[in-house]
Structure formats: C-alpha cells, structure tokens
Design a protein around this motif. Sequence first.
Motif, PDB file in Angstrom:
ATOM      1  N   PRO A  42       0.824  -1.201   0.000  1.00 42.47           N
ATOM      2  CA  PRO A  42       0.000   0.000   0.000  1.00 42.47           C
ATOM      3  C   PRO A  42       0.866   1.262   0.000  1.00 42.47           C
ATOM      4  CG  PRO A  42       0.107  -0.887   2.208  1.00 42.47           C
ATOM      5  CD  PRO A  42       0.842  -1.848   1.307  1.00 42.47           C
ATOM      6  N   ASN A  43       0.243   2.359  -0.378  1.00 39.33           N
ATOM      7  CA  ASN A  43       0.967   3.638  -0.447  1.00 39.33           C
ATOM      8  C   ASN A  43       1.585   4.029   0.894  1.00 39.33           C
ATOM      9  OD1 ASN A  43       0.367   3.975  -3.148  1.00 39.33           O
ATOM     10  ND2 ASN A  43      -1.529   5.058  -2.729  1.00 39.33           N
ATOM     11  N   GLU A  44       0.936   3.625   1.988  1.00 35.95           N
ATOM     12  CA  GLU A  44       1.440   3.956   3.323  1.00 35.95           C
ATOM     13  C   GLU A  44       2.811   3.352   3.594  1.00 35.95           C
ATOM     14  OE1 GLU A  44      -3.084   3.372   3.870  1.00 35.95           O
ATOM     15  OE2 GLU A  44      -1.497   2.588   2.610  1.00 35.95           O
ATOM     16  N   ASN A  45       3.169   2.312   2.866  1.00 39.68           N
ATOM     17  CA  ASN A  45       4.447   1.645   3.091  1.00 39.68           C
ATOM     18  C   ASN A  45       5.542   2.092   2.119  1.00 39.68           C
ATOM     19  OD1 ASN A  45       3.635   0.244   5.301  1.00 39.68           O
ATOM     20  ND2 ASN A  45       3.294  -1.691   4.245  1.00 39.68           N
ATOM     21  N   TYR A  46       5.329   3.223   1.449  1.00 41.22           N
ATOM     22  CA  TYR A  46       6.325   3.710   0.502  1.00 41.22           C
ATOM     23  C   TYR A  46       7.695   3.892   1.168  1.00 41.22           C
ATOM     24  CZ  TYR A  46       8.991   6.785  -2.515  1.00 41.22           C
ATOM     25  OH  TYR A  46       9.992   7.325  -3.273  1.00 41.22           O
ATOM     26  N   GLN A  47       7.734   4.619   2.274  1.00 41.21           N
ATOM     27  CA  GLN A  47       9.010   4.874   2.955  1.00 41.21           C
ATOM     28  C   GLN A  47       9.643   3.580   3.450  1.00 41.21           C
ATOM     29  OE1 GLN A  47      10.797   7.571   3.024  1.00 41.21           O
ATOM     30  NE2 GLN A  47       9.272   8.822   1.992  1.00 41.21           N
ATOM     31  N   LEU A  48       8.837   2.684   3.979  1.00 39.45           N
ATOM     32  CA  LEU A  48       9.342   1.395   4.453  1.00 39.45           C
ATOM     33  C   LEU A  48       9.926   0.600   3.302  1.00 39.45           C
ATOM     34  CD1 LEU A  48       9.727  -0.683   6.699  1.00 39.45           C
ATOM     35  CD2 LEU A  48       7.373  -1.466   6.247  1.00 39.45           C
ATOM     36  N   GLN A  49       9.244   0.561   2.171  1.00 36.97           N
ATOM     37  CA  GLN A  49       9.758  -0.155   1.000  1.00 36.97           C
ATOM     38  C   GLN A  49      11.089   0.443   0.553  1.00 36.97           C
ATOM     39  OE1 GLN A  49       6.971  -1.076  -2.155  1.00 36.97           O
ATOM     40  NE2 GLN A  49       8.565  -0.975  -3.704  1.00 36.97           N
ATOM     41  N   GLN A  50      11.177   1.766   0.553  1.00 37.31           N
ATOM     42  CA  GLN A  50      12.425   2.419   0.154  1.00 37.31           C
ATOM     43  C   GLN A  50      13.566   2.066   1.101  1.00 37.31           C
ATOM     44  OE1 GLN A  50      12.828   4.118  -2.803  1.00 37.31           O
ATOM     45  NE2 GLN A  50      10.798   3.239  -3.065  1.00 37.31           N
ATOM     46  N   GLU A  51      13.287   2.061   2.396  1.00 34.49           N
ATOM     47  CA  GLU A  51      14.317   1.723   3.378  1.00 34.49           C
ATOM     48  C   GLU A  51      14.784   0.281   3.225  1.00 34.49           C
ATOM     49  OE1 GLU A  51      15.200   1.845   8.169  1.00 34.49           O
ATOM     50  OE2 GLU A  51      13.254   2.509   7.448  1.00 34.49           O
ATOM     51  N   ILE A  52      13.834  -0.623   3.005  1.00 32.21           N
ATOM     52  CA  ILE A  52      14.203  -2.029   2.817  1.00 32.21           C
ATOM     53  C   ILE A  52      14.995  -2.190   1.524  1.00 32.21           C
ATOM     54  CG2 ILE A  52      13.343  -4.381   2.510  1.00 32.21           C
ATOM     55  CD1 ILE A  52      10.927  -3.560   4.271  1.00 32.21           C
ATOM     56  N   MET A  53      14.592  -1.488   0.469  1.00 36.22           N
ATOM     57  CA  MET A  53      15.325  -1.570  -0.803  1.00 36.22           C
ATOM     58  C   MET A  53      16.757  -1.058  -0.652  1.00 36.22           C
ATOM     59  SD  MET A  53      12.404  -0.422  -3.551  1.00 36.22           S
ATOM     60  CE  MET A  53      13.296  -0.828  -5.039  1.00 36.22           C
ATOM     61  N   ASN A  54      16.953  -0.027   0.146  1.00 35.17           N
ATOM     62  CA  ASN A  54      18.276   0.576   0.300  1.00 35.17           C
ATOM     63  C   ASN A  54      19.185  -0.178   1.266  1.00 35.17           C
ATOM     64  OD1 ASN A  54      17.940   2.750  -1.498  1.00 35.17           O
ATOM     65  ND2 ASN A  54      16.782   3.879   0.030  1.00 35.17           N
ATOM     66  N   LYS A  55      18.607  -0.800   2.288  1.00 34.25           N
ATOM     67  CA  LYS A  55      19.425  -1.399   3.333  1.00 34.25           C
ATOM     68  C   LYS A  55      19.280  -2.913   3.465  1.00 34.25           C
ATOM     69  CE  LYS A  55      19.255   2.838   6.020  1.00 34.25           C
ATOM     70  NZ  LYS A  55      18.798   3.456   7.261  1.00 34.25           N
ATOM     71  N   HIS A  56      18.268  -3.477   2.817  1.00 32.63           N
ATOM     72  CA  HIS A  56      17.996  -4.912   2.950  1.00 32.63           C
ATOM     73  C   HIS A  56      17.710  -5.472   1.557  1.00 32.63           C
ATOM     74  CE1 HIS A  56      17.982  -4.650   7.367  1.00 32.63           C
ATOM     75  NE2 HIS A  56      17.458  -3.453   7.151  1.00 32.63           N
TER      76      HIS A  56
END
Length: 71
Positions: A42-56
């Motif tokens: 969902p759109n609410e998880n945009y920042q979380l997805q970005q953080e996981i993409m960058n660090k995990h």
Amino acid sequence: MNEVVIVSGLAKGIDTTAHQTAMDSGGKTIAVIGTPLDKEYPNENYQLQQEIMNKHLVISQFPVGYPITKK
C-alpha cells in the motif's frame, strides 16, 4: 534478533510490523512484493519499501515498469 532474517510481504499490519521490528533490532529483512519494484502497495508503506530496498532486500516476480491491475 539479528541472527534471524524476516521474510514477509509488505502489506499493512503484521508484515509492516515484522519488517520494522527486524530493522529496529538490527536484524535483516526481505520484502516479497506483488508489484514491480518501481511501484508500492500500500501507499502507506512507501518509505518502508524504500528503506528495505536501500538497506535490505525487496524482491518481485514482476519486471520494473510492468503494468499492474487490481485483479
């Protein structure tokens, strides 16, 4: 916790909590998403997805740019 790798979807609720808890605890996490890597749901998880993409790691069966539908 840092010896465990969390593998989960990226839906609201328990998936979000599992990923965030892993990262907050110094652990590792992998998000398996149902959209291309250039989309978020969902759109609410945009920042979380970005953080996981960058660090995990975030993985998807769909190539970048693949058209998505609601079905």
